[in-house]
Design a protein around this motif. Structure first.
Motif, PDB file in Angstrom:
ATOM      1  N   ARG A   1       0.806  -1.210   0.000  1.00 56.73           N
ATOM      2  CA  ARG A   1       0.000   0.000   0.000  1.00 56.73           C
ATOM      3  C   ARG A   1       0.846   1.269   0.000  1.00 56.73           C
TER       4      ARG A   1
ATOM      5  N   LEU B   1      -6.087  -3.282  -4.105  1.00 50.50           N
ATOM      6  CA  LEU B   1      -6.990  -3.634  -3.009  1.00 50.50           C
ATOM      7  C   LEU B   1      -6.980  -5.144  -2.766  1.00 50.50           C
TER       8      LEU B   1
ATOM      9  N   PHE C   1      -5.628  -6.945   0.508  1.00 49.87           N
ATOM     10  CA  PHE C   1      -6.660  -7.704   1.215  1.00 49.87           C
ATOM     11  C   PHE C   1      -6.191  -9.136   1.455  1.00 49.87           C
TER      12      PHE C   1
ATOM     13  N   ASN D   1      -3.561  -9.216   4.104  1.00 53.56           N
ATOM     14  CA  ASN D   1      -4.115  -8.963   5.430  1.00 53.56           C
ATOM     15  C   ASN D   1      -4.861 -10.172   5.977  1.00 53.56           C
ATOM     16  N   LEU D   2      -5.622 -10.842   5.105  1.00 49.21           N
ATOM     17  CA  LEU D   2      -6.323 -12.052   5.535  1.00 49.21           C
ATOM     18  C   LEU D   2      -5.331 -13.099   6.014  1.00 49.21           C
TER      19      LEU D   2
ATOM     20  N   VAL E   1     -15.762  -8.284   7.306  1.00 46.99           N
ATOM     21  CA  VAL E   1     -15.327  -8.127   5.913  1.00 46.99           C
ATOM     22  C   VAL E   1     -15.198  -6.642   5.584  1.00 46.99           C
TER      23      VAL E   1
ATOM     24  N   LEU F   1     -12.024  -5.332   7.136  1.00 54.78           N
ATOM     25  CA  LEU F   1     -10.810  -5.820   6.469  1.00 54.78           C
ATOM     26  C   LEU F   1     -10.617  -5.151   5.109  1.00 54.78           C
ATOM     27  N   VAL F   2     -11.727  -4.968   4.396  1.00 52.60           N
ATOM     28  CA  VAL F   2     -11.628  -4.248   3.125  1.00 52.60           C
ATOM     29  C   VAL F   2     -11.153  -2.817   3.400  1.00 52.60           C
TER      30      VAL F   2
ATOM     31  N   ILE G   1      -9.252  -1.625   5.866  1.00 53.38           N
ATOM     32  CA  ILE G   1      -7.824  -1.439   6.155  1.00 53.38           C
ATOM     33  C   ILE G   1      -6.958  -1.817   4.958  1.00 53.38           C
TER      34      ILE G   1
END
Lengths: 306, 334
Positions: free
Chosen positions: A235, A280, A284, A287-288, B134, B137-138, B140
């Motif tokens: 990012r 994104l 994402f 991060n998951l 969700v 999380l989207v 951040i």
């Protein structure tokens, strides 16, 4: 005869290795099981795998050359020939996004390849030796952490001159304090344990203790933290390219693609929108995965799940 | 406690001094070529030398540094080569604009973040919880500049809900300067049309900044609430027959609020960073955009001024968070 003997030896060795490491093996199996059980982590893992495949096999997957210009086919909307359309120089956006995965992953890997060893080295030194070494290293870390990351990265990136390489250096310079702090904390807590005392009583040198006893424990903690940071690295790098302080054309960098595509937002929305969506999605995914790994590696949460 | 506060304040001073020094060295030692950027690469030698003398770049580094520190104490960074004004004057105009934006965004983030987070924790593992997880999380993972572009495309171009950019519409003049915050100044002057226009222009960037921070606050609220809701005294409160609303807000939320408060403080720091991207996308004339433009044109004095100001604000917000944390949590002993 000789080969049979060698085979037997090898088999014995494998069996005994399995026995000696049985606790690690079952631990690893349990980790795999926990990852499989958490659907969000699996989604993250899938996104990252797709990214990696895109990065490695880009020349085979991408339908077009990412930098080949076709000025007669500028700003073409998404169609069968160009699934995500073309940009202002007639370059295929899908191909550029696929190649961009390699750029994004390269940034993550290089930043971490600088920061993990640097953080470990400084953190170990600070935690193990304490005193003025600790004081100096940690105060410098405090100062670096007193800048918002993007701002410091922008400043360093500008001073070095905007380019992809300098973006990576700049981001690495803003992130090392996190790892140094973690490694220091970990070292401080391990240092006082009895097994280290025992090693010292046996006359083991500082260097050996640091490398063989403390380092392995630090590394696993730092890797967990690193997976949480990967999304952030992408990012920040994208932000810098977007501002024109990072990667320069014609690099197929996602942030840069959004930046140049900005001028076509209203009439050719696909030009900036798709690369941004790729950013994104990648962040994402990381991060998951990072969240999942953090939960799994946390012994408290791990016990709680069983 | 007092000892901790003093220690923390000393650290703050050290950090500020370090920040100032690092900013100086980054901008003076590392070989970017500000003079070349202003005059072009083929400028005649005399002109380059004259420029260097004007900027003080011909002095030895040590002297430049002391000159810089002296200027800093008087909050004087010299003249911006891009705007041809005193940097400190520029900052006085642009800084309040960013503060206004950050506070509005924070306001949005606190309200949304806490309510979504509480609902998420109370309805754990139900659809509300999954949806909010969700969503956050989207949030951040969202690149602020891209979200900004989507807002412009959808909210401005297709729906016409927000203006194209800037701080005020062209036909409206800024309110008389008191604090520099247009929302406040226009109210003081009683110019309600200006107030609404300023708010209208803040909406887009504040929503972008706010959404991302909402995500952070929501995550912390959820996990902090979950932890507290598992405590035994909550069960006791329920067994006593208290209404669920009282249990959640009076018993649980109050005790969960310390980490949330910390996160809000940290969020404020993040906003300084987010404002750089958001302001650039929306063409909002704040500190972030000023910094970016000075970076791009290698406007040395303006770079130093804006980075120093941003870093001081950031360090200050960290200081406040740490002190608040120490003051609020009686379990923590320093």
């Amino acid at each position: 005869m000789v080969s049979n003997l060698a085979k037997e030896n090898l088999q014995n060795w494998i069996v005994s290795w399995g026995k000696r490491h049985s606790s690690e093996i079952s631990d690893f199996k349990e980790t795999v099981y926990l990852i499989k059980k958490s659907p969000l982590t699996m989604v993250g893992l899938a996104v990252i795998l797709i990214l990696i495949i895109m990065a490695i096999f880009a020349p085979y997957i991408a339908p077009y050359d990412p930098v080949a210009m076709h000025l007669d086919n500028r700003l073409a909307p998404p169609s069968k020939a160009h699934l995500l359309g073309t940009d202002e120089l007639g370059r295929d956006i899908l191909s550029r996004i696929i190649y961009g995965a390699g750029v994004a992953l390269k940034i993550v890997l290089i930043v971490l390849a600088i920061d993990l060893p640097l953080g470990i080295l400084l953190g170990l030194a600070a935690g193990y030796f304490g005193g003025w070494i600790d004081e100096i290293i940690m105060r410098i870390a405090d100062i670096f952490m007193a800048f918002p990351r993007l701002i410091l990265a922008m400043a360093i990136g500008t001073a070095l001159g905007p380019s992809l390489r300098n973006t990576m250096i700049a981001i690495a310079l803003t992130m090392w304090p996190v790892y140094a702090r973690l490694a220091r904390g970990e070292t401080l807590s391990i240092k006082e344990r009895t097994f280290i005392e025992a090693e010292r009583a046996l006359g083991t040198s500082n260097f050996r203790i640091l490398v063989f006893n403390i380092l392995p424990i630090c590394v696993s903690t730092l890797i967990v933290r690193a997976t949480l940071d990967m999304g952030n690295i992408i990012r920040i790098a994208a932000g810098m390219s977007f501002l024109g302080l990072g990667a320069q054309p014609p690099t197929p960098d996602w942030g840069l693609m959004v930046s140049t595509g900005r001028n076509f937002l209203i009439n050719q929305w696909w030009v900036p929108t798709f690369p941004g969506f790729a950013i994104l999605l990648a962040v994402f995914g990381f991060n998951l995965l990072g969240d999942g790994i953090r939960d799994i590696s946390d012994p408290y949460l791990r016990r709680g799940r069983q | 406690m007092l000892k901790y506060v003093i220690k923390r304040l000393i650290l703050f001073v050290i950090v500020i001094f370090g920040v100032v020094t690092i900013t100086f060295f980054i901008s003076h030692v590392i070989p970017a070529d500000p003079v070349g950027a202003i005059l072009g690469e083929n400028a005649p030698q005399e002109l380059v030398e004259k420029m260097e003398r004007q900027l003080g770049l011909d002095l030895p580094l040590g002297q430049q540094y002391t000159r810089y520190l002296k200027g800093l104490i008087n909050w004087n960074f010299g003249i911006s080569l891009r705007t041809q004004k005193q940097v400190s004057e520029d900052l006085r105009v642009y800084f309040p604009a960013t503060m206004e934006l950050a506070f509005l965004a924070l306001f949005i983030a606190i309200i949304l973040g806490i309510s979504i987070g509480v609902i998420s924790a109370v309805k754990r593992n139900q659809w509300q919880d999954n949806a909010s997880r969700v969503f956050s999380l989207v949030g951040i993972s969202m690149p602020a500049f891209w979200l900004g572009l989507l807002f412009i495309l959808i909210l401005y171009y297709h729906l016409g809900l927000i203006p194209a950019g800037g701080r005020l519409s062209p036909h409206i003049s800024p309110p008389p300067m008191v604090s520099g915050l247009y929302l406040l100044d226009s109210l003081i002057a009683g110019q309600f049309r200006t107030f609404w226009d300023a708010l209208y222009h803040l909406l887009g960037p504040a929503l972008v900044l706010g959404w991302i921070q909402t995500a952070y606050i929501c995550r912390v609220t959820r996990s902090s609430m979950l932890e507290v809701l598992n405590e035994e005294y909550i069960r006791t409160a329920r067994v006593k027959g208290l209404r669920e609303r009282v249990v959640i807000f009076k018993h649980a939320f109050r005790n969960a609020s310390i980490p949330i408060l910390t996160m809000i403080g940290i969020s404020f720091g993040y906003m300084l960073e987010g404002s750089v991207l958001t302001e650039t996308v929306f063409g909002y004339p704040g500190l972030g955009r000023y910094a970016v433009n000075s970076f791009l044109s290698l406007d040395l004095n303006a770079v130093i001024g804006s980075v120093t100001l941003i870093a001081i604000c950031y360090a200050l917000s960290n200081l406040i968070v740490d002190l608040l944390y120490a003051a609020l949590d009686p379990r923590i002993k320093y």
